[in-house]
Design an enzyme around this catalytic site. Structure first.
Site, PDB file in Angstrom:
ATOM      1  N   LEU B 154      -5.488  21.768 -13.141  1.00 10.55           N
ATOM      2  CA  LEU B 154      -6.713  21.592 -13.928  1.00 10.55           C
ATOM      3  C   LEU B 154      -6.415  21.803 -15.412  1.00 10.55           C
ATOM      4  O   LEU B 154      -7.013  22.649 -16.078  1.00 10.55           O
ATOM      5  CB  LEU B 154      -7.817  22.540 -13.447  1.00 10.55           C
ATOM      6  CG  LEU B 154      -9.242  22.113 -13.802  1.00 10.55           C
ATOM      7  CD1 LEU B 154      -9.656  20.878 -13.013  1.00 10.55           C
ATOM      8  CD2 LEU B 154     -10.244  23.239 -13.546  1.00 10.55           C
ATOM      9  N   ARG B 177      -2.392  27.231 -11.618  1.00  8.79           N
ATOM     10  CA  ARG B 177      -1.700  28.521 -11.546  1.00  8.79           C
ATOM     11  C   ARG B 177      -2.697  29.685 -11.629  1.00  8.79           C
ATOM     12  O   ARG B 177      -2.630  30.623 -10.872  1.00  8.79           O
ATOM     13  CB  ARG B 177      -0.643  28.627 -12.658  1.00  8.79           C
ATOM     14  CG  ARG B 177       0.667  27.939 -12.304  1.00  8.79           C
ATOM     15  CD  ARG B 177       1.523  27.724 -13.506  1.00  8.79           C
ATOM     16  NE  ARG B 177       0.797  26.888 -14.492  1.00  8.79           N
ATOM     17  CZ  ARG B 177       1.313  26.449 -15.632  1.00  8.79           C
ATOM     18  NH1 ARG B 177       2.540  26.769 -15.969  1.00  8.79           N
ATOM     19  NH2 ARG B 177       0.601  25.700 -16.449  1.00  8.79           N
ATOM     20  N   ILE B 232      -1.760  10.297 -10.643  1.00 14.71           N
ATOM     21  CA  ILE B 232      -1.685   9.706 -11.987  1.00 14.71           C
ATOM     22  C   ILE B 232      -0.785  10.555 -12.887  1.00 14.71           C
ATOM     23  O   ILE B 232      -0.813  10.409 -14.103  1.00 14.71           O
ATOM     24  CB  ILE B 232      -3.076   9.562 -12.641  1.00 14.71           C
ATOM     25  CG1 ILE B 232      -3.885  10.861 -12.531  1.00 14.71           C
ATOM     26  CG2 ILE B 232      -3.882   8.437 -12.001  1.00 14.71           C
ATOM     27  CD1 ILE B 232      -3.526  11.984 -13.410  1.00 14.71           C
ATOM     28  N   ARG B 234       3.099  12.259 -12.309  1.00 16.68           N
ATOM     29  CA  ARG B 234       4.490  11.821 -12.286  1.00 16.68           C
ATOM     30  C   ARG B 234       4.876  11.639 -10.819  1.00 16.68           C
ATOM     31  O   ARG B 234       4.388  12.392  -9.962  1.00 16.68           O
ATOM     32  CB  ARG B 234       5.415  12.883 -12.899  1.00 16.68           C
ATOM     33  CG  ARG B 234       5.398  12.965 -14.401  1.00 16.68           C
ATOM     34  CD  ARG B 234       6.124  11.772 -15.032  1.00 16.68           C
ATOM     35  NE  ARG B 234       6.268  11.922 -16.478  1.00 16.68           N
ATOM     36  CZ  ARG B 234       5.448  11.362 -17.375  1.00 16.68           C
ATOM     37  NH1 ARG B 234       4.412  10.648 -16.975  1.00 16.68           N
ATOM     38  NH2 ARG B 234       5.673  11.523 -18.662  1.00 16.68           N
ATOM     39  N   GLU B 263      10.800   4.314 -11.233  1.00 16.00           N
ATOM     40  CA  GLU B 263       9.999   3.304 -11.932  1.00 16.00           C
ATOM     41  C   GLU B 263      10.917   2.507 -12.847  1.00 16.00           C
ATOM     42  O   GLU B 263      11.767   3.098 -13.506  1.00 16.00           O
ATOM     43  CB  GLU B 263       8.903   3.975 -12.764  1.00 16.00           C
ATOM     44  CG  GLU B 263       7.944   4.797 -11.924  1.00 16.00           C
ATOM     45  CD  GLU B 263       6.878   5.509 -12.780  1.00 16.00           C
ATOM     46  OE1 GLU B 263       6.824   5.292 -14.004  1.00 16.00           O
ATOM     47  OE2 GLU B 263       6.117   6.284 -12.200  1.00 16.00           O
ATOM     48  N   HIS B 281       2.246   2.409 -13.596  1.00 17.35           N
ATOM     49  CA  HIS B 281       2.231   3.485 -14.603  1.00 17.35           C
ATOM     50  C   HIS B 281       1.445   3.051 -15.837  1.00 17.35           C
ATOM     51  O   HIS B 281       1.970   3.049 -16.967  1.00 17.35           O
ATOM     52  CB  HIS B 281       3.659   3.906 -14.969  1.00 17.35           C
ATOM     53  CG  HIS B 281       3.708   5.300 -15.552  1.00 17.35           C
ATOM     54  ND1 HIS B 281       4.758   6.169 -15.368  1.00 17.35           N
ATOM     55  CD2 HIS B 281       2.806   5.984 -16.308  1.00 17.35           C
ATOM     56  CE1 HIS B 281       4.523   7.310 -16.000  1.00 17.35           C
ATOM     57  NE2 HIS B 281       3.345   7.221 -16.572  1.00 17.35           N
TER      58      HIS B 281
END
Lengths: 315, 315
Positions: B154, B177, B232, B234, B263, B281
């Protein structure tokens, strides 16, 4: 007391929906209003309720073929296929299935905006075809958040759309018959002024004769070469000829369409366009919502047969 | 004073972006970090800034080849291709382009949710192929509004995603975390618990070694047969082998993916799946946002050369 009070009318009913209705109420079934007159006169006289789904007109002639008819329970919020004046004149009640589909239709509107502006269909094709690894990055798309949205028709569905778009920090404009209480959204007295002020014009009108071609050639022209038209209402609300010409001549940037004048045999010119996202009138086509619509239709039928107040009457 | 302080490094730069940089600052250009060592030693010694774009690693070896290097200005918010520890050890500053792309990436996440659950790609194909008029209604899709969404990470982008999904009346869960101050969103101490509680699991982590396979096979299993994974962030953040197996075996309902391990030459098993929406991407790939990112990259370079504070440093 009648033996078979319910006529299930419309090829559009799924097997599940048909089974749910016929399990609950003794019924017969026809594929279309045109097939009504093929039923035996004795059966037609006993029918008191029509459960309706579809776009084929259900008018005075069909009502006259069912002398004992007291209720037409429509599956869907839009009942423009049903001649309401004719029904009211015959003391036939009409119900629809409002509200339970608002969320889905609003989601479809936002999905069409994102799919159109962010080129999601081209992106998926770019990856699947291997063009990404062969040619590199796809041409850039267009930003959605922060853009200006114009809602034509701020009814219950239009309001749901606007609430979602506000979370994308969009500047909300709208047009409706009367100005409404809103959190600072900008009212436009006519749809042409609205179209000229926005990037995305989202049509959320009711259908029927009163709104035919409401989004006119002039409104489409006002939207301009960077504007995108979204229609999740009815094909009749937009001047489809003007829309097709504007899309073909790139006088607007694109469109996201769930509805068309002729469904499902839409004008084939749509299929030749690369600046549109096309959906098969699927605004409410989710498992959850179609179930809720079926339940509300049945609740209206049961209430009518039991002499109780109708949950969602339209006349 | 140096004559040519700037190295533009990366095949991913567009012509426009390259032109904007080279017009502003005297520069040379290489396609990849590997090409660095081919530059004349005299030129390499004069270079003080690298304008970077891409996924190819830029580490201690590349830094050692540029003894006068003081700044690596990354194009993009994620700078996991750059060895930050090596840069800091050499007193090389690193900047990125945060915030200006948050909206676009969040829009992509919502677009992937809507496209996946509402089957927008299948819908467009249904209309264009004529299946609508031939076979009638498409199989039903799944409702988005009111569903449960889980955000993994978040941060600034995750928060933008959650704010949008809240407008779809979704129940918002998250894992990060530390617990954060939110409008009643539900915190989960680990990603497996989060995945088990939601319909849509949206990965918005930073990349790099610390988050490799953070969304594990166990988390994907917890998502279950009606769950959808959206990534969205990695490709590294999700156990891609486990994801592919779960999608192929229908142990989850589907995925919407903008990022992959390799990629643009992604695992071809993705291209064989009909329960995924794939994007190249393109999270920040809009005209407006790429321009803002280019401007912020250049602002960092100018500030460094002028001895001014850096607008968006990461070390």
């Amino acid at each position: 007391m009648t033996d078979t009070p319910l006529l299930i009318c419309g090829a559009a009913f799924t097997e599940d929906e048909r089974a749910r209705l016929s399990t609950a109420v003794s019924s017969v079934s026809v594929e279309s209003p045109a097939a009504l007159e093929g039923l035996a006169p004795g059966l037609r006289e006993r029918l008191r309720v029509v459960a309706y789904k579809g776009q084929a007109p259900f008018g005075a002639r069909e009502m006259a073929a069912l002398p004992g008819l007291g209720l037409i329970a429509n599956f869907g919020v839009g009942y423009d296929a049903i001649d309401l004046a004719a029904a009211t004149a015959r003391d036939i009640r009409v119900t629809n299935t409002p509200d339970v589909l608002n969320d889905d239709v609003a989601d479809m509107a936002v999905g069409l905006i994102l799919a159109q502006a962010r080129c999601l269909l081209r992106g998926d094709g770019w990856v699947r075809s291997g063009r990404w690894s062969k040619y590199g990055e796809m041409p850039l798309a267009w930003k959605v958040s922060g853009a200006r949205a114009g809602i034509v028709g701020l009814g219950r569905i239009g309001r749901e759309i606007a609430d979602r778009l506000a979370a994308f920090k969009m500047e909300i404009h709208y047009h409706s018959r009367q100005q409404k209480e809103t959190p600072g959204w900008r009212y436009h007295a006519d749809p042409v002024s609205l179209a000229g002020a926005v990037d995305f014009l989202v049509v959320a009108l009711v259908g029927g004769e009163e709104t035919r071609n409401y989004v006119s050639a002039e409104a489409i022209a006002a939207l301009g070469p960077t504007g995108v038209l979204i229609n999740i209402s009815r094909g009749t609300t937009v001047d489809e000829g003007a829309l097709l010409a504007a899309l073909e001549q790139r006088r607007i940037a694109g469109a996201g369409l769930d509805v068309y004048l002729d469904e499902p045999a839409i004008d084939p010119r749509f299929q030749g366009l690369d600046n549109v996202v096309l959906q098969p009138h699927a605004g409410s086509a989710t498992v959850e919502t179609r179930r809720a619509m079926a339940e509300l239709q049945l609740a209206n039928i049961r209430a009518f047969l039991d002499g109780e107040p109708l949950p969602s009457p339209v006349n």
